[in-house]
Design a protein around this motif. Sequence first.
Motif, PDB file in Angstrom:
ATOM      1  N   ALA A  64       0.257 -31.298  -4.395  1.00  0.00           N
ATOM      2  CA  ALA A  64       0.940 -32.590  -5.343  1.00  0.00           C
ATOM      3  C   ALA A  64       1.365 -33.266  -4.908  1.00  0.00           C
ATOM      4  CB  ALA A  64       1.393 -30.721  -6.535  1.00  0.00           C
ATOM      5  N   VAL A  65       1.439 -34.614  -5.258  1.00  0.00           N
ATOM      6  CA  VAL A  65       1.728 -35.314  -4.771  1.00  0.00           C
ATOM      7  C   VAL A  65       2.730 -36.597  -5.766  1.00  0.00           C
ATOM      8  CG1 VAL A  65       0.390 -35.301  -2.973  1.00  0.00           C
ATOM      9  CG2 VAL A  65      -0.172 -36.318  -4.147  1.00  0.00           C
ATOM     10  N   ASN A  66       3.926 -37.059  -5.037  1.00  0.00           N
ATOM     11  CA  ASN A  66       4.001 -38.120  -5.938  1.00  0.00           C
ATOM     12  C   ASN A  66       3.521 -39.444  -5.278  1.00  0.00           C
ATOM     13  OD1 ASN A  66       7.263 -37.259  -5.798  1.00  0.00           O
ATOM     14  ND2 ASN A  66       7.761 -37.905  -4.263  1.00  0.00           N
ATOM     15  N   CYS A 100       7.496 -30.802 -12.817  1.00  0.00           N
ATOM     16  CA  CYS A 100       7.104 -30.052 -11.944  1.00  0.00           C
ATOM     17  C   CYS A 100       8.857 -29.628 -11.508  1.00  0.00           C
ATOM     18  CB  CYS A 100       6.760 -30.764 -10.587  1.00  0.00           C
ATOM     19  SG  CYS A 100       7.256 -29.689  -8.582  1.00  0.00           S
ATOM     20  N   ILE A 101       8.769 -28.718 -11.020  1.00  0.00           N
ATOM     21  CA  ILE A 101      10.343 -28.083 -11.112  1.00  0.00           C
ATOM     22  C   ILE A 101       9.911 -26.563  -9.461  1.00  0.00           C
ATOM     23  CG2 ILE A 101      12.844 -26.133 -12.124  1.00  0.00           C
ATOM     24  CD1 ILE A 101      10.445 -27.022 -14.777  1.00  0.00           C
ATOM     25  N   ARG A 102      11.633 -27.503  -9.193  1.00  0.00           N
ATOM     26  CA  ARG A 102      11.340 -27.167  -7.816  1.00  0.00           C
ATOM     27  C   ARG A 102      12.234 -24.941  -8.286  1.00  0.00           C
ATOM     28  NH1 ARG A 102      13.161 -29.231  -2.155  1.00  0.00           N
ATOM     29  NH2 ARG A 102      11.225 -29.982  -2.350  1.00  0.00           N
ATOM     30  N   ILE A 103      11.875 -23.994  -8.284  1.00  0.00           N
ATOM     31  CA  ILE A 103      12.364 -22.570  -8.766  1.00  0.00           C
ATOM     32  C   ILE A 103      13.987 -22.482  -7.819  1.00  0.00           C
ATOM     33  CG2 ILE A 103      12.301 -20.336  -8.744  1.00  0.00           C
ATOM     34  CD1 ILE A 103       9.425 -21.251  -8.891  1.00  0.00           C
ATOM     35  N   ARG A 104      13.362 -22.332  -6.932  1.00  0.00           N
ATOM     36  CA  ARG A 104      14.951 -22.198  -5.478  1.00  0.00           C
ATOM     37  C   ARG A 104      15.946 -22.785  -6.121  1.00  0.00           C
ATOM     38  NH1 ARG A 104      16.910 -23.875  -1.782  1.00  0.00           N
ATOM     39  NH2 ARG A 104      14.883 -25.781  -0.861  1.00  0.00           N
ATOM     40  N   THR A 105      15.699 -24.160  -6.082  1.00  0.00           N
ATOM     41  CA  THR A 105      16.875 -25.629  -6.604  1.00  0.00           C
ATOM     42  C   THR A 105      16.902 -25.945  -8.219  1.00  0.00           C
ATOM     43  OG1 THR A 105      15.657 -27.261  -5.983  1.00  0.00           O
ATOM     44  CG2 THR A 105      17.429 -26.104  -3.931  1.00  0.00           C
ATOM     45  N   ASN A 106      15.935 -25.433  -9.239  1.00  0.00           N
ATOM     46  CA  ASN A 106      16.072 -26.345 -10.092  1.00  0.00           C
ATOM     47  C   ASN A 106      15.935 -27.721 -10.028  1.00  0.00           C
ATOM     48  OD1 ASN A 106      15.726 -25.536 -12.824  1.00  0.00           O
ATOM     49  ND2 ASN A 106      17.625 -25.897 -14.019  1.00  0.00           N
ATOM     50  N   LYS A 108      13.714 -31.076 -10.634  1.00  0.00           N
ATOM     51  CA  LYS A 108      12.404 -31.642 -11.372  1.00  0.00           C
ATOM     52  C   LYS A 108      12.628 -33.208 -10.698  1.00  0.00           C
ATOM     53  CE  LYS A 108      14.856 -28.962 -14.774  1.00  0.00           C
ATOM     54  NZ  LYS A 108      14.963 -29.005 -16.644  1.00  0.00           N
ATOM     55  N   GLY A 109      11.140 -32.811 -11.226  1.00  0.00           N
ATOM     56  CA  GLY A 109      10.178 -34.864 -11.008  1.00  0.00           C
ATOM     57  C   GLY A 109       9.924 -34.805  -9.395  1.00  0.00           C
ATOM     58  N   LYS A 110      10.709 -35.869  -8.759  1.00  0.00           N
ATOM     59  CA  LYS A 110       9.892 -36.289  -7.934  1.00  0.00           C
ATOM     60  C   LYS A 110      10.319 -35.526  -6.450  1.00  0.00           C
ATOM     61  CE  LYS A 110       8.786 -41.184  -8.395  1.00  0.00           C
ATOM     62  NZ  LYS A 110       9.229 -42.853  -7.542  1.00  0.00           N
ATOM     63  N   ASP A 111      11.875 -35.460  -7.135  1.00  0.00           N
ATOM     64  CA  ASP A 111      12.655 -34.733  -5.663  1.00  0.00           C
ATOM     65  C   ASP A 111      11.784 -33.059  -5.372  1.00  0.00           C
ATOM     66  OD1 ASP A 111      14.459 -36.368  -5.703  1.00  0.00           O
ATOM     67  OD2 ASP A 111      15.720 -35.987  -7.029  1.00  0.00           O
ATOM     68  N   ALA A 112      11.177 -32.520  -6.920  1.00  0.00           N
ATOM     69  CA  ALA A 112      11.250 -31.335  -6.533  1.00  0.00           C
ATOM     70  C   ALA A 112       9.402 -30.832  -5.708  1.00  0.00           C
ATOM     71  CB  ALA A 112      10.976 -30.829  -7.986  1.00  0.00           C
ATOM     72  N   ILE A 113       8.474 -32.099  -6.560  1.00  0.00           N
ATOM     73  CA  ILE A 113       7.229 -32.244  -5.287  1.00  0.00           C
ATOM     74  C   ILE A 113       8.130 -32.604  -3.234  1.00  0.00           C
ATOM     75  CG2 ILE A 113       5.448 -33.400  -4.696  1.00  0.00           C
ATOM     76  CD1 ILE A 113       5.209 -33.699  -7.717  1.00  0.00           C
ATOM     77  N   GLY A 114       8.559 -32.901  -3.315  1.00  0.00           N
ATOM     78  CA  GLY A 114       9.088 -33.579  -1.702  1.00  0.00           C
ATOM     79  C   GLY A 114       7.917 -33.967  -0.626  1.00  0.00           C
TER      80      GLY A 114
END
Length: 114
Positions: A64-66, A100-106, A108-114
């Motif tokens: 999963a990428v930006n 995309c949602i990062r579970i630990r920090t909640n 979303k989007g581009k920031d969640a993919i990293g």
Amino acid sequence: MKLIIAIVQPEELPEIKEELLKKKIYKFTVSNALGQGKEIPIQEVYRGIAHEITLLKKVRLEIAVNNDYVDAAVEAICKVANKYQEKGRGKIFILPIEECIRIRTNEKGKDAIG
């Protein structure tokens, strides 16, 4: 954001991983898969009994990428797979990601993919 799914030969995985890391793509998932392409079924004998193997071992790579990293990821996979110049090197599928949602920090989007 895109989801890249690549179905490749298992022996190519270490080199593909190395190429992805060179392009600063660190997060991906790998799973074993069985598949049938245009390969002719293989005849194998086990304990004197002939078996026809139609599903061959493959590796499924999910990244999963930006959007900025899509071309780099595809290039890394193709660079390794094209070395061998044989039939049946695999496939790459590129799908859009709605969210995309990062579970630990909640995040979303581009920031969640990293």
